[in-house]
Design a protein around this motif. Structure first.
Motif, PDB file in Angstrom:
ATOM      1  N   MET A   1       0.836  -1.188   0.000  1.00  0.00           N
ATOM      2  CA  MET A   1       0.000   0.000   0.000  1.00  0.00           C
ATOM      3  C   MET A   1       0.879   1.249   0.000  1.00  0.00           C
ATOM      4  O   MET A   1       1.865   1.339   0.724  1.00  0.00           O
ATOM      5  N   VAL A   2       0.520   2.234  -0.826  1.00  0.00           N
ATOM      6  CA  VAL A   2       1.306   3.448  -0.968  1.00  0.00           C
ATOM      7  C   VAL A   2       1.042   4.378   0.220  1.00  0.00           C
ATOM      8  O   VAL A   2      -0.107   4.594   0.612  1.00  0.00           O
ATOM      9  N   ASP A   3       2.107   4.918   0.774  1.00  0.00           N
ATOM     10  CA  ASP A   3       1.987   5.891   1.852  1.00  0.00           C
ATOM     11  C   ASP A   3       1.626   7.239   1.229  1.00  0.00           C
ATOM     12  O   ASP A   3       2.440   7.857   0.529  1.00  0.00           O
ATOM     13  N   LEU A   4       0.415   7.707   1.477  1.00  0.00           N
ATOM     14  CA  LEU A   4      -0.056   8.941   0.866  1.00  0.00           C
ATOM     15  C   LEU A   4       0.197  10.178   1.718  1.00  0.00           C
ATOM     16  O   LEU A   4      -0.136  11.292   1.295  1.00  0.00           O
ATOM     17  N   SER A   5       0.786  10.012   2.884  1.00  0.00           N
ATOM     18  CA  SER A   5       1.025  11.180   3.731  1.00  0.00           C
ATOM     19  C   SER A   5       1.895  12.231   3.036  1.00  0.00           C
ATOM     20  O   SER A   5       1.633  13.438   3.184  1.00  0.00           O
TER      21      SER A   5
ATOM     22  N   THR B   1      -8.687   6.412  -4.675  1.00  0.00           N
ATOM     23  CA  THR B   1      -7.542   5.657  -4.184  1.00  0.00           C
ATOM     24  C   THR B   1      -6.360   5.918  -5.111  1.00  0.00           C
ATOM     25  O   THR B   1      -6.530   6.123  -6.323  1.00  0.00           O
ATOM     26  N   ILE B   2      -5.169   5.939  -4.543  1.00  0.00           N
ATOM     27  CA  ILE B   2      -3.931   6.091  -5.316  1.00  0.00           C
ATOM     28  C   ILE B   2      -3.020   4.953  -4.910  1.00  0.00           C
ATOM     29  O   ILE B   2      -2.543   4.892  -3.777  1.00  0.00           O
ATOM     30  N   ASP B   3      -2.799   4.035  -5.829  1.00  0.00           N
ATOM     31  CA  ASP B   3      -2.014   2.848  -5.495  1.00  0.00           C
ATOM     32  C   ASP B   3      -1.114   2.479  -6.662  1.00  0.00           C
ATOM     33  O   ASP B   3      -1.272   2.989  -7.784  1.00  0.00           O
TER      34      ASP B   3
ATOM     35  N   VAL C   1      -4.814   6.179 -10.220  1.00  0.00           N
ATOM     36  CA  VAL C   1      -5.841   6.921  -9.489  1.00  0.00           C
ATOM     37  C   VAL C   1      -7.209   6.363  -9.886  1.00  0.00           C
ATOM     38  O   VAL C   1      -7.584   6.381 -11.055  1.00  0.00           O
ATOM     39  N   SER C   2      -7.941   5.859  -8.886  1.00  0.00           N
ATOM     40  CA  SER C   2      -9.232   5.217  -9.152  1.00  0.00           C
ATOM     41  C   SER C   2     -10.319   5.823  -8.277  1.00  0.00           C
ATOM     42  O   SER C   2     -10.070   6.247  -7.146  1.00  0.00           O
ATOM     43  N   TRP C   3     -11.509   5.828  -8.810  1.00  0.00           N
ATOM     44  CA  TRP C   3     -12.680   6.304  -8.078  1.00  0.00           C
ATOM     45  C   TRP C   3     -13.080   5.294  -7.010  1.00  0.00           C
ATOM     46  O   TRP C   3     -13.033   4.088  -7.237  1.00  0.00           O
ATOM     47  N   LYS C   4     -13.478   5.790  -5.837  1.00  0.00           N
ATOM     48  CA  LYS C   4     -13.966   4.930  -4.773  1.00  0.00           C
ATOM     49  C   LYS C   4     -15.272   5.522  -4.264  1.00  0.00           C
ATOM     50  O   LYS C   4     -15.384   6.725  -4.060  1.00  0.00           O
ATOM     51  N   ASN C   5     -16.259   4.682  -4.050  1.00  0.00           N
ATOM     52  CA  ASN C   5     -17.588   5.176  -3.710  1.00  0.00           C
ATOM     53  C   ASN C   5     -17.691   5.749  -2.307  1.00  0.00           C
ATOM     54  O   ASN C   5     -18.603   6.514  -2.011  1.00  0.00           O
TER      55      ASN C   5
END
Length: 216
Positions: free
Chosen positions: A1-5, A41-43, A70-74
């Motif tokens: 999982m990508v650290d998005l901080s 989400t960004i993975d 980059v994907s849409w998440k509901n």
């Protein structure tokens, strides 16, 4: 999982070392034809490996970077990014108002369209993703200009599709030159917009990140 901080703390530096690629699959980015605030989400993008960031110095070789999808998440949750989605539609102009309390904006990949923007003193912004074509399939420059005349700045295909670092690119490269546009709400400076120009080898299915462009 990508650290998005790092993306939240210093988006500009994050965008220099990570190439964002919009997930355009049916279940990917938002399919809405109207602007909408959602969660993304960004993975790691497993479609591409060995992605290189091109050096601006011809005597230096490129270096490895990460391609992120980059994907849409509901729904919201851990590891999601709240952002306004600026949609794209063929032969249309799609606009979005960006308030000063939303952190990011995403839009569909730029593959010949024009991105337009205006920023305001209250920290808000107005943006557009514009696509008009003539009957024979060429970019309708006149119609594009008419529809973006009210914006402070426009970034057209010639900025990222026909040039690399300001110099003309060979015509055979044009089809592979694309741009990801990301809006970042800087609480001190207002909305800032960045363009990640990259080149896709349509035969090999590889990516090379060229440069991060400051759009305003």
């Amino acid at each position: 999982m990508v650290d998005l901080s790092p993306f939240f703390l210093n988006p500009r530096d994050f965008l220099k070392s990570n190439l964002l690629v919009m997930d355009t699959s049916p279940t990917g980015v938002c399919g809405s034809q109207t602007p909408v605030l959602g969660n993304f989400t960004i993975d790691t993008d497993n479609r591409y490996d060995n992605v290189k960031r091109k050096s601006k110095h011809f005597w230096k070789s490129g270096y490895d970077i990460t391609a992120l999808k980059v994907s849409w998440k509901n729904q919201s949750g851990n590891q999601t990014v709240p952002a306004i989605w600026l949609p794209y539609e063929a032969n249309q102009i799609r606009t979005a108002s960006l308030p000063n309390d939303v952190p990011f904006m995403f839009t569909a990949p730029m593959s010949g369209c024009t991105f337009a923007l205006s920023t305001f003193s209250n920290g808000s912004a107005r943006v557009a993703h514009v696509n008009f074509q003539t009957e024979d399939g060429h970019i309708d420059t006149a119609k594009m200009n008419t529809n973006t005349s009210g914006f402070q700045k426009t970034v057209g295909r010639n900025a990222y599709r026909t040039k690399v670092r300001g110099k003309p690119a060979a015509p055979e490269r044009h089809a592979g030159l694309l741009m990801t546009v990301v809006g970042v709400n800087d609480r001190k400076k207002g909305w800032k917009f960045y363009g990640q120009q990259y080149e896709m080898d349509l035969v090999a299915g590889t990516l090379e990140y060229i440069e991060l462009m400051y759009l305003n």
